[in-house]
Design a protein around this motif. Structure first.
Motif, PDB file in Angstrom:
ATOM      1  N   ILE A  51      11.302   2.669   4.169  1.00 46.11           N
ATOM      2  CA  ILE A  51      10.280   3.282   3.337  1.00 46.11           C
ATOM      3  C   ILE A  51       9.115   3.732   4.207  1.00 46.11           C
ATOM      4  O   ILE A  51       8.718   3.046   5.145  1.00 46.11           O
ATOM      5  N   GLU A  52       8.575   4.909   3.941  1.00 46.39           N
ATOM      6  CA  GLU A  52       7.512   5.459   4.774  1.00 46.39           C
ATOM      7  C   GLU A  52       6.223   4.652   4.641  1.00 46.39           C
ATOM      8  O   GLU A  52       5.744   4.394   3.533  1.00 46.39           O
ATOM      9  N   ASN A  53       5.679   4.236   5.790  1.00 47.75           N
ATOM     10  CA  ASN A  53       4.430   3.479   5.804  1.00 47.75           C
ATOM     11  C   ASN A  53       3.920   3.465   7.243  1.00 47.75           C
ATOM     12  O   ASN A  53       4.537   2.878   8.125  1.00 47.75           O
ATOM     13  N   ASP A  54       2.796   4.128   7.488  1.00 49.02           N
ATOM     14  CA  ASP A  54       2.282   4.258   8.852  1.00 49.02           C
ATOM     15  C   ASP A  54       1.217   3.215   9.198  1.00 49.02           C
ATOM     16  O   ASP A  54       0.505   3.337  10.191  1.00 49.02           O
ATOM     17  N   ARG A  55       1.139   2.156   8.390  1.00 47.01           N
ATOM     18  CA  ARG A  55       0.144   1.124   8.644  1.00 47.01           C
ATOM     19  C   ARG A  55       0.615   0.161   9.745  1.00 47.01           C
ATOM     20  O   ARG A  55       1.763   0.184  10.161  1.00 47.01           O
ATOM     21  N   THR A  56      -0.288  -0.699  10.179  1.00 38.30           N
ATOM     22  CA  THR A  56       0.009  -1.628  11.270  1.00 38.30           C
ATOM     23  C   THR A  56       0.576  -2.932  10.733  1.00 38.30           C
ATOM     24  O   THR A  56       0.008  -3.530   9.807  1.00 38.30           O
ATOM     25  N   PHE A  57       1.694  -3.388  11.343  1.00 37.68           N
ATOM     26  CA  PHE A  57       2.354  -4.621  10.913  1.00 37.68           C
ATOM     27  C   PHE A  57       2.504  -5.586  12.079  1.00 37.68           C
ATOM     28  O   PHE A  57       2.498  -5.186  13.246  1.00 37.68           O
ATOM     29  N   LYS A 108       0.807  -1.223   0.000  1.00 38.94           N
ATOM     30  CA  LYS A 108       0.000   0.000   0.000  1.00 38.94           C
ATOM     31  C   LYS A 108       0.839   1.271   0.000  1.00 38.94           C
ATOM     32  O   LYS A 108       0.321   2.359  -0.267  1.00 38.94           O
ATOM     33  N   ALA A 109       2.127   1.147   0.289  1.00 36.17           N
ATOM     34  CA  ALA A 109       3.016   2.310   0.252  1.00 36.17           C
ATOM     35  C   ALA A 109       3.533   2.587  -1.159  1.00 36.17           C
ATOM     36  O   ALA A 109       4.150   3.624  -1.401  1.00 36.17           O
ATOM     37  N   LEU A 110       3.298   1.652  -2.068  1.00 39.54           N
ATOM     38  CA  LEU A 110       3.760   1.790  -3.451  1.00 39.54           C
ATOM     39  C   LEU A 110       2.648   2.369  -4.320  1.00 39.54           C
ATOM     40  O   LEU A 110       1.465   2.253  -3.990  1.00 39.54           O
ATOM     41  N   TYR A 145      10.165  -3.456  -0.852  1.00 36.46           N
ATOM     42  CA  TYR A 145      11.358  -3.462  -1.697  1.00 36.46           C
ATOM     43  C   TYR A 145      11.385  -4.684  -2.624  1.00 36.46           C
ATOM     44  O   TYR A 145      11.690  -4.573  -3.806  1.00 36.46           O
ATOM     45  N   GLN A 146      11.072  -5.864  -2.060  1.00 37.05           N
ATOM     46  CA  GLN A 146      11.095  -7.061  -2.899  1.00 37.05           C
ATOM     47  C   GLN A 146       9.929  -7.071  -3.876  1.00 37.05           C
ATOM     48  O   GLN A 146      10.043  -7.587  -4.990  1.00 37.05           O
ATOM     49  N   ALA A 147       8.784  -6.497  -3.481  1.00 36.32           N
ATOM     50  CA  ALA A 147       7.632  -6.423  -4.390  1.00 36.32           C
ATOM     51  C   ALA A 147       7.979  -5.591  -5.612  1.00 36.32           C
ATOM     52  O   ALA A 147       7.620  -5.945  -6.747  1.00 36.32           O
ATOM     53  N   GLU A 148       8.687  -4.495  -5.392  1.00 36.86           N
ATOM     54  CA  GLU A 148       9.082  -3.651  -6.510  1.00 36.86           C
ATOM     55  C   GLU A 148      10.104  -4.367  -7.399  1.00 36.86           C
ATOM     56  O   GLU A 148      10.097  -4.216  -8.624  1.00 36.86           O
ATOM     57  N   GLU A 149      10.973  -5.183  -6.789  1.00 39.55           N
ATOM     58  CA  GLU A 149      11.915  -5.987  -7.574  1.00 39.55           C
ATOM     59  C   GLU A 149      11.176  -6.975  -8.464  1.00 39.55           C
ATOM     60  O   GLU A 149      11.523  -7.169  -9.634  1.00 39.55           O
ATOM     61  N   PHE A 163      16.796  -6.941  -0.628  1.00 37.45           N
ATOM     62  CA  PHE A 163      16.363  -5.749  -1.355  1.00 37.45           C
ATOM     63  C   PHE A 163      16.313  -4.490  -0.494  1.00 37.45           C
ATOM     64  O   PHE A 163      15.925  -3.430  -0.972  1.00 37.45           O
ATOM     65  N   PHE A 164      16.736  -4.615   0.771  1.00 35.86           N
ATOM     66  CA  PHE A 164      16.851  -3.442   1.622  1.00 35.86           C
ATOM     67  C   PHE A 164      18.023  -2.583   1.164  1.00 35.86           C
ATOM     68  O   PHE A 164      19.053  -3.111   0.722  1.00 35.86           O
ATOM     69  N   PRO A 165      17.897  -1.271   1.255  1.00 35.27           N
ATOM     70  CA  PRO A 165      19.004  -0.382   0.847  1.00 35.27           C
ATOM     71  C   PRO A 165      20.323  -0.702   1.526  1.00 35.27           C
ATOM     72  O   PRO A 165      21.391  -0.517   0.918  1.00 35.27           O
TER      73      PRO A 165
END
Length: 335
Positions: free
Chosen positions: A270-276, A22-24, A286-290, A128-130
């Motif tokens: 990566i900015e994301n204020d959702r609950t994990f 959802k951050a993408l 990061y891996q989803a974008e890959e 895939f983390f920076p």
């Protein structure tokens, strides 16, 4: 072009993956279907995340023409059957680690993906983390000299977690935590083949490892020491030792910093204020974008987490399990 995702399983890690997506940009990623063992679970997951289609079982997901790629978050022993079903249905696949229960299953699925010309990747999200990208640059630039040793430990009290302690659920610390340590040393020594692996540990009453360790030796005086535990809290750090210095990476499986020769470098998540449910799960994006980048380019594997590396990880885990005496029902089957 928008990549349309299907999700196989409605557990905690699937929740985190969808939250991370959802951050993408929605123009790039959209979850269009969820499937789990029961329709009730799928419906609940769909309502929580605003997903339009919910299925009971995974066969309908494999046949859904609106789905491009499926994220597989089922339990370890189900990975092989579910991924095979999806590939045969023409879907690209991102499958949670461990990719399968053993090398035999792994080779079969990779062969199938090549036959079908479909993208397939083990979800080693750490890669895939920076921090990992910067780590490679630092090593290639010679900031710590020639790398000779890697030390990684990953452990915490998990005695009450069934998926980790029950053989029928594919339990054991090697498959659950150890794979993170193994992939890290593999990343540092990419392209090298171990010349010797010595492992030890102890099994629980169900016959799976509750803690394990291995010394992995390479040519050119290179060595990795890895350990994993469901009994005690470890430092959960990775250390890389070179001839001119060292690197320390806290939370090495989902890192946001590293210490190079005593100096810390920060890499904000990566900015994301959702609950994990899990630490730094926002980084699953990061891996989803890959995956999207590779599929858009017509690739069937990621250069950052290749099929050969997935096979090598399976071999290392098989070797460790063999030395400890951990045997799963999948080990006696042919594929």
């Amino acid at each position: 072009m928008q990549l349309k995702w299907g999700i196989a399983a409605s557990g905690k890690i699937s929740n985190d993956f969808v939250q991370a997506l959802k951050a993408l940009p929605t123009s790039d990623h959209k979850v269009v279907a969820i499937a789990s063992r029961t329709l009730a679970s799928s419906d609940k997951f769909a309502k929580t995340h605003g997903i339009s289609t919910a299925y009971e079982g995974y066969d309908k997901l494999a046949k859904d023409e609106n789905v491009d790629v499926v994220y597989v978050g089922v339990l370890n022993p189900q990975h092989y059957d579910v991924v095979k079903l999806l590939l045969e249905g023409g879907k690209h696949v991102l499958c949670e680690k461990p990719f399968t229960m053993n090398e035999k299953q792994t080779r079969k699925l990779i062969s199938l993906s090549k036959e079908k010309k479909l993208f397939l990747m083990e979800a080693v999200w750490s890669r895939f983390f920076p921090v990992y990208k910067e780590l490679k640059k630092v090593i290639d630039a010679g900031e710590i000299g020639e790398v000779k040793e890697v030390s990684v430990d990953f452990g915490m009290p998990l005695n009450q977690v069934d998926r980790l302690n029950k053989k029928e659920l594919g339990g054991g610390t090697i498959l659950d935590l150890g794979i993170y340590t193994l992939q890290f040393q593999q990343y540092i020594f990419r392209g090298l083949t171990p010349i010797k692996v010595v492992a030890n540990g102890q099994l629980n009453e169900d016959g799976v490892d509750k803690f394990a360790a291995a010394i992995i030796t390479y040519e050119q005086d290179k060595m990795a020491v890895v350990s994993c535990s469901a009994v005690v809290q470890n430092s959960c750090e990775a250390r890389v030792y070179g001839t001119k210095g060292s690197i320390k990476i806290p939370f090495f499986w989902c890192p946001t910093s590293m210490v190079i020769n005593g100096k810390t470098r920060e890499f904000p998540l990566i900015e994301n204020d959702r609950t994990f449910n899990y630490s730094n799960s926002a980084g699953l994006a990061y891996q989803a974008e890959e995956v999207r980048k590779c599929i858009m380019a017509g690739k069937i594997e990621s250069p950052q987490m290749t099929h050969d590396e997935t096979i090598q990880l399976a071999q290392l885990m098989d070797k460790m399990r063999k030395e400890l005496g951990v045997v799963y029902s999948a080990d006696s089957q042919t594929y």
